[in-house]
Design an enzyme around this catalytic site. Structure first.
Site: not given
Ligand SMILES: [Zn+2]
Length: 196
Positions: A13, A88, A107, A141, A152
């Protein structure tokens, strides 16, 4: 783009995170490194981490989450990050979702040139005027409100996450074999990223 690399210890990783960092310009956030760095920092959190690690014990979720939360709030994480070693545990994953809600909320983009900004950590230099083109019309947005983002994520957890084992069964889940040689893994990850 936020990338989370999951895999057992030794699966590569860290190496792949470094390469994604270089190719895509988003920083690698390695919890192991961040914990060691925290033990050297003369902060209350750092001293707490040090005493836990000196005792050879596992650092609790709330400490790791606090470290990550602080780290992803820094300006270099504006365009995303690669997480290596986090989350984890399920509580860590849930905390990450909440942090992402915070990031996604606020944003806005310039209506003329599309430059993107953030209310909290990436405002235009002069309030209300685009740094890039000087325009003063911005758009938010509509799907970035906290409620919408949270909804979501909830939908994802409830409805979409179970698709992983489903697609694994049908054979079309894109997985990368972390045990292949490093260049091969990088190519495979890049192919997956290119297809997003
Ligand atoms: Zn602009």
């Amino acid at each position: 783009m936020n990338v989370v690399l999951l895999g057992p210890p030794g699966s590569g990783k860290g190496t792949q995170a470094k390469r994604i960092e270089q190719t895509h310009g988003i920083p690698q956030l390695a919890t192991g490194y961040m914990l060691r760095a925290a033990t050297l920092a003369e902060t209350p959190l750092g001293r707490r981490v040090k005493s836990i690690m000196d005792a050879g014990e596992l650092v609790a979720d709330d400490i790791i989450i606090a470290l990550i939360r602080e780290r992803i709030g820094r300006p270099d994480c504006r365009n995303g990050f690669v997480l290596d070693g986090f989350p984890r545990t399920v509580p860590q994953a849930e905390a990450l979702d909440r942090m992402l809600v915070d990031r996604l909320t606020g944003r806005f983009t310039c209506q003329h040139c599309g430059a993107s900004y953030h209310e909290r950590d990436n405002r235009p230099k002069v309030d209300g005027i685009c740094d890039v083109c000087g325009a003063c019309e911005f758009i938010c947005r509509p799907d970035d409100s906290p409620e919408t983002v949270k909804a979501r994520l909830d939908v994802y957890r409830r409805q979409t996450a179970p698709l992983l084992p489903y697609y694994r069964k049908t054979g079309i889940l894109q997985q990368v074999d972390g045990s292949a040689d490093i260049d091969t893994v990088t190519r495979e990850i890049e192919a997956v990223i290119a297809g997003i």
